[in-house]
Write an enzyme that holds these catalytic residues in place. Structure first.
Site, PDB file in Angstrom:
ATOM      1  N   ASP A  19      39.251  -5.710 -73.454  1.00 45.70           N
ATOM      2  CA  ASP A  19      38.397  -6.333 -72.558  1.00 45.70           C
ATOM      3  C   ASP A  19      38.085  -7.746 -73.214  1.00 45.70           C
ATOM      4  O   ASP A  19      38.057  -8.778 -72.539  1.00 45.70           O
ATOM      5  CB  ASP A  19      36.892  -5.931 -72.385  1.00 45.70           C
ATOM      6  CG  ASP A  19      36.931  -4.545 -71.441  1.00 45.70           C
ATOM      7  OD1 ASP A  19      37.809  -4.304 -71.009  1.00 45.70           O
ATOM      8  OD2 ASP A  19      35.857  -3.723 -71.755  1.00 45.70           O
ATOM      9  N   ASN A  28      31.584 -12.087 -67.367  1.00 49.57           N
ATOM     10  CA  ASN A  28      30.596 -11.281 -67.550  1.00 49.57           C
ATOM     11  C   ASN A  28      29.433 -12.003 -67.226  1.00 49.57           C
ATOM     12  O   ASN A  28      28.434 -11.520 -66.351  1.00 49.57           O
ATOM     13  CB  ASN A  28      30.834 -10.293 -68.783  1.00 49.57           C
ATOM     14  CG  ASN A  28      31.744  -9.182 -68.694  1.00 49.57           C
ATOM     15  OD1 ASN A  28      32.175  -8.922 -67.546  1.00 49.57           O
ATOM     16  ND2 ASN A  28      32.086  -8.691 -69.661  1.00 49.57           N
TER      17      ASN A  28
END
Length: 285
Positions: free
Chosen positions: A64, A138
């Site tokens: 990620d 995010n």
């Protein structure tokens, strides 16, 4: 996407398996008459951006962290991303390394699904001037400095003054990002197809403001107390900027900021279950 002619390949630096697979993918592209640029993830940002002139798709091999750091540089040019998981968690990266040949065949034959994900546009405002800006996939956090016990942040939503929140920080997240820091901070878990932003206070001193789910069109302004000790802006947990007294951080959502290729049978809820974020106990009703 038109006929694929130019691709970007980026692998996680220091991961021999990811590096080997990246070279295998470059050879695969060569056999398809697709030119490709191959880099490790520590490539300087300026060099990476120079390589994007003709890029039609980016293949990112890593976890990620690698996915976030590279993908942020692709948002402005709207370059689609296909992630291959060589990390520990791989929540944002769907494809298992062993399946890359099938995935590239589907990509080349236009059988993958292109999903459009919300991102955040953020800016640091000093003396009514934007001195730094960028994107977040995010979340962004306005948090306390290392020496501060608590941070007071003045919060405004669409120029409406909400009040001062005293906490460890204020977290603004995309739906995609709520599966990370947001739920750890007891914020909401939002399906990525929902057109929304979330605002969550981290370890609030007085729980006066609950986690908020806000319309995508919302503009959020966060202004740390001028007496705060080195308040900090953190982007996707990777980039950090020290804020000076009277600085403000403006945050907005962008509807189709990040383009991600997924398989046709991809299920977000099933993905949550696989990663242990949704679980149940079997019992007889």
């Amino acid at each position: 996407m038109k006929t694929l002619k130019h691709a970007l390949i980026v692998y996680k630096v220091g991961n021999p398996q990811a590096e080997k697979t990246a070279h295998d993918i470059q050879h695969w592209f060569y056999n398809k008459n697709v030119t490709s640029n191959l880099f490790s993830s520590d490539i300087p940002e300026s060099q990476l951006k120079q390589s994007l002139v003709h890029t039609q798709v980016a293949i990112i091999l890593g976890g990620d962290g690698t996915f976030l750091s590279i993908s942020r540089n692709l948002i402005e040019k709207q370059i689609p991303v296909l992630g291959i998981n060589f990390g520990q968690v791989g929540f944002l990266v769907e494809i298992h390394p062993e399946n890359w040949p099938q995935m590239l065949e589907q990509l080349y034959s236009h059988k993958l699904v292109l999903q459009k994900k919300i991102v955040l546009s953020w800016s640091i405002i000093r003396h009514n001037q934007v001195i730094k800006n960028g994107f977040a996939i995010n979340d962004v956090v306005v948090g306390r400095g290392a020496l501060a016990r608590v941070l007071a942040v003045d919060v405004s939503i669409n120029k409406h003054h909400i009040g001062v929140i005293r906490s460890d920080g204020i977290l603004v997240s995309t739906p995609l990002g709520t599966s990370g820091y947001t739920i750890s901070a007891h914020g909401p878990l939002v399906h990525p197809d929902v057109q929304a932003l979330t605002l969550t206070s981290v370890s609030t001193l007085f729980r006066s403001t609950p986690p908020l789910v806000l319309p995508l069109s919302t503009t959020i302004t966060l202004t740390p107390s001028p007496h705060a000790i080195e308040p900090f802006l953190t982007v996707d947990g990777q980039e950090g900027f020290v804020l000076k007294p009277n600085d403000s951080v403006g945050i907005q959502g962008i509807k189709s900021g990040l383009l991600i290729y997924t398989t046709a049978n991809y299920s977000y809820l099933q993905h949550l279950q696989k990663k242990g974020l949704l679980s149940s106990t079997d019992f007889n009703l």
